[in-house]
Design an enzyme around this catalytic site. Structure first.
Site, PDB file in Angstrom:
ATOM      1  N   HIS A 209       0.818  -1.211   0.000  1.00 40.05           N
ATOM      2  CA  HIS A 209       0.000   0.000   0.000  1.00 40.05           C
ATOM      3  C   HIS A 209       0.861   1.274   0.000  1.00 40.05           C
ATOM      4  O   HIS A 209       0.336   2.379   0.108  1.00 40.05           O
ATOM      5  CB  HIS A 209      -0.908  -0.029   1.231  1.00 40.05           C
ATOM      6  CG  HIS A 209      -2.057   0.919   1.188  1.00 40.05           C
ATOM      7  ND1 HIS A 209      -2.246   1.907   2.142  1.00 40.05           N
ATOM      8  CD2 HIS A 209      -3.094   1.039   0.315  1.00 40.05           C
ATOM      9  CE1 HIS A 209      -3.333   2.594   1.863  1.00 40.05           C
ATOM     10  NE2 HIS A 209      -3.869   2.098   0.766  1.00 40.05           N
ATOM     11  N   LYS A 211       3.243   4.427  -1.109  1.00 42.57           N
ATOM     12  CA  LYS A 211       3.366   5.373  -2.221  1.00 42.57           C
ATOM     13  C   LYS A 211       4.689   6.107  -2.022  1.00 42.57           C
ATOM     14  O   LYS A 211       4.813   6.927  -1.100  1.00 42.57           O
ATOM     15  CB  LYS A 211       2.214   6.389  -2.252  1.00 42.57           C
ATOM     16  CG  LYS A 211       0.843   5.766  -2.506  1.00 42.57           C
ATOM     17  CD  LYS A 211       0.120   5.498  -1.227  1.00 42.57           C
ATOM     18  CE  LYS A 211      -1.279   4.946  -1.505  1.00 42.57           C
ATOM     19  NZ  LYS A 211      -1.921   4.441  -0.274  1.00 42.57           N
ATOM     20  N   ASP A 216      17.132  10.503  -7.245  1.00 44.20           N
ATOM     21  CA  ASP A 216      18.573  10.608  -6.981  1.00 44.20           C
ATOM     22  C   ASP A 216      18.923  10.374  -5.514  1.00 44.20           C
ATOM     23  O   ASP A 216      19.966  10.836  -5.032  1.00 44.20           O
ATOM     24  CB  ASP A 216      19.106  11.968  -7.423  1.00 44.20           C
ATOM     25  CG  ASP A 216      19.028  12.168  -8.922  1.00 44.20           C
ATOM     26  OD1 ASP A 216      18.913  11.153  -9.636  1.00 44.20           O
ATOM     27  OD2 ASP A 216      19.074  13.318  -9.379  1.00 44.20           O
ATOM     28  N   HIS A 386      -9.221  11.466   1.697  1.00 42.06           N
ATOM     29  CA  HIS A 386      -8.410  10.254   1.703  1.00 42.06           C
ATOM     30  C   HIS A 386      -7.121  10.406   2.506  1.00 42.06           C
ATOM     31  O   HIS A 386      -6.305   9.497   2.565  1.00 42.06           O
ATOM     32  CB  HIS A 386      -8.082   9.877   0.248  1.00 42.06           C
ATOM     33  CG  HIS A 386      -7.479   8.519   0.082  1.00 42.06           C
ATOM     34  ND1 HIS A 386      -6.165   8.341  -0.295  1.00 42.06           N
ATOM     35  CD2 HIS A 386      -8.002   7.271   0.218  1.00 42.06           C
ATOM     36  CE1 HIS A 386      -5.895   7.053  -0.382  1.00 42.06           C
ATOM     37  NE2 HIS A 386      -6.997   6.379  -0.075  1.00 42.06           N
ATOM     38  N   LYS A 388      -4.210  10.639   5.422  1.00 45.56           N
ATOM     39  CA  LYS A 388      -3.878   9.867   6.622  1.00 45.56           C
ATOM     40  C   LYS A 388      -2.939  10.730   7.474  1.00 45.56           C
ATOM     41  O   LYS A 388      -1.714  10.669   7.339  1.00 45.56           O
ATOM     42  CB  LYS A 388      -3.200   8.550   6.267  1.00 45.56           C
ATOM     43  CG  LYS A 388      -4.066   7.605   5.408  1.00 45.56           C
ATOM     44  CD  LYS A 388      -3.690   7.698   3.961  1.00 45.56           C
ATOM     45  CE  LYS A 388      -4.255   6.592   3.091  1.00 45.56           C
ATOM     46  NZ  LYS A 388      -5.673   6.371   3.125  1.00 45.56           N
ATOM     47  N   ASP A 393      -0.301  18.156  19.990  1.00 41.02           N
ATOM     48  CA  ASP A 393       0.389  19.038  20.940  1.00 41.02           C
ATOM     49  C   ASP A 393       1.367  20.030  20.314  1.00 41.02           C
ATOM     50  O   ASP A 393       2.339  20.433  20.972  1.00 41.02           O
ATOM     51  CB  ASP A 393       1.123  18.195  21.985  1.00 41.02           C
ATOM     52  CG  ASP A 393       0.165  17.450  22.911  1.00 41.02           C
ATOM     53  OD1 ASP A 393      -1.053  17.702  22.834  1.00 41.02           O
ATOM     54  OD2 ASP A 393       0.643  16.620  23.693  1.00 41.02           O
TER      55      ASP A 393
END
Length: 468
Positions: A209, A211, A216, A386, A388, A393
């Site tokens: 999952h 991405k 370089d 979508h 995450k 704090d």
């Protein structure tokens, strides 16, 4: 005769599976559920277990990871104590489980939504000099894929090496024509656990999952955005996809490259070596740290679940979470409830629209428990959210690929960036609060008045949530 043989084989297979569940079951509740399914649904129960139930933590897919990461040094004392020891235990936890130490002198840039993200990605790819590493769960045909192909072709002509990993299930719709064209121009392409009948039972439920893009070895991208035109044009019936991505430059980019190289070894058996380039001029970030946390079903511990759990438990003032799939286990439920009941400002931002109705029912099934304990829940109404994100704090934040569900913690290969960076945390907090202002807040006294039909759907989704 044949009937006797088939029955005998079935009994032996059932006994082997039952013993395996008893010996290696990850959680008692799940083990009991699988045992009941096997005995209540002959043949069908076994088929479901072979597809979805096996514990990969006892059958490792990658045995090289610890050897690759064991030489990474722990930061010096000055770096470790940048927060006066407040997060040193979390840093140690992530280091022991994921083998990456926190690093300083990273340059961070927050990227919100598809257009901004892809503009930054294509700019970085255009400036590649040596190699490009790309890894995505969803890689779809479309304008973005075509634009990437043209860029790849141009970069290969000037000697840039391009390696690409796509998930065999997440990118199932990616055309063979496009893949063949990539190979023809010189792109090194591999599918992660491709859909093959011989591997069907062993690989279907374990997906990559992640991405990741690394240019370089020095500039990297990670977050929730996939290679799909829906991030630019939206999706029919769902609207615009909203997401967060992160551009990293410095030692953290090199760590993301090592995550890619580990996955590359799994798909190709080729052991890559990090490229050595002259360090770029980076602005100091006041010695505040970034730590890459990568987890998968073959690790010894569910490090991303432990990371989220620790951040929640250490919150003193607030913990804000944006995530489309909040289907937590008991440990995270208790952590969130305990924080809220202790006076911590706990807020969840969830998409009001869903890409999967049954998953949405499962997410909503936890809302009553959360609201009753004082957790604030906001439903984002504009398209599909979508992202995450976790921020706490004005001190610590997380951006990555992991959802708050068992699939991300137990079955998927995921990666998150943890930023021990005050300025970045404040930036994410401000963005979160801005999104909350445009969202619909749920009220406990109103939510409990929902219809029995909705409650029944939520219960149905909750029961099926281990399969998601």
């Amino acid at each position: 005769m044949w009937t006797t043989i088939i029955v005998g084989v079935y009994i032996v297979l059932t006994l082997i599976i039952v013993l395996s569940i008893i010996l290696y079951g990850a959680k008692p509740t799940k083990s009991l559920a699988w045992l009941l399914a096997i005995f209540a649904l002959p043949v069908g129960g076994i088929m479901f277990y072979l597809l979805l139930g096996r514990n990969r933590r006892k059958r490792k897919l990658i045995r090289l990871k610890k050897n690759m990461f064991s030489k990474l040094p722990w930061p010096n004392t000055e770096q470790k104590n940048v927060f006066n020891g407040r997060y040193s235990k979390l840093m140690t936890l992530c280091y022991k489980s994921s083998h990456f130490p926190p690093t300083s002198n990273n340059k961070l840039h927050l990227l919100k939504d598809g257009r901004t993200t892809f503009e930054a990605i294509f700019y970085a790819l255009e400036n590649a000099k040596v190699q490009i590493h790309i890894q995505y769960y969803i890689f779809e045909d479309g304008e973005l894929a075509t634009k990437l192909f043209e860029l790849f072709k141009k970069k290969i002509e000037v000697g840039v090496v391009i390696r690409l990993i796509y998930d065999g299930i997440g990118s199932f719709s990616l055309s063979k024509k496009y893949l063949n064209e990539l190979v023809e121009i010189g792109v090194e392409v591999y599918s992660f656990l491709p859909f093959k009948f011989g591997r069907y039972f062993s690989s279907l439920n374990y997906r990559n999952h992640r991405k990741i893009i690394v240019v370089d070895g020095t500039v990297a991208f990670t977050g929730g955005i996939n290679i799909s035109d829906k991030y630019l044009k939206g999706q029919v019936g769902l609207g615009k996809w909203h997401d967060m991505h992160l551009r990293l430059e410095g030692p953290s980019a090199k760590q993301l490259d090592q995550v890619f190289m580990t996955d590359w070894y799994l798909v190709s058996t080729e052991l890559l070596q990090p490229i050595e380039l002259s360090p770029r001029n980076l602005e100091s970030v006041s010695n505040e740290l970034v730590q890459i946390v990568a987890g998968g079903p073959d690790d010894d511990f569910p490090v991303l679940e432990q990371t989220y759990f620790s951040i929640i438990n250490m919150a003193k003032k607030y913990i804000y979470i944006t995530n489309p799939y909040i289907i937590p286990g008991q440990s995270l439920i208790r952590a969130l409830q305990t924080a809220a009941l202790s006076g911590v400002d706990v807020r969840l931002l969830v998409s009001e629209n869903a890409d999967n109705k049954v998953v949405s029912w499962a997410v909503h099934s936890y809302f009553e428990l959360f609201l009753k304990s004082g957790i604030k829940i906001y439903l984002f109404p504009d398209g599909f959210l979508h992202s995450k994100i976790m921020v706490s704090d004005d001190a610590i934040s997380s951006i990555g690929t992991a959802n708050l569900d068992d699939r991300s913690f137990e079955q998927n290969y995921e990666v998150n960036a943890i930023m021990y960076h005050k300025g970045f945390a404040k930036l994410l907090k401000e963005d979160f609060l801005q999104d909350c202002m445009g969202s619909n807040e749920l009220r406990y006294d109103e939510f409990i008045q929902r219809s029995w039909g909705k409650k029944l759907k939520e219960g149905f989704g909750k029961v099926l949530s281990p399969l998601f």
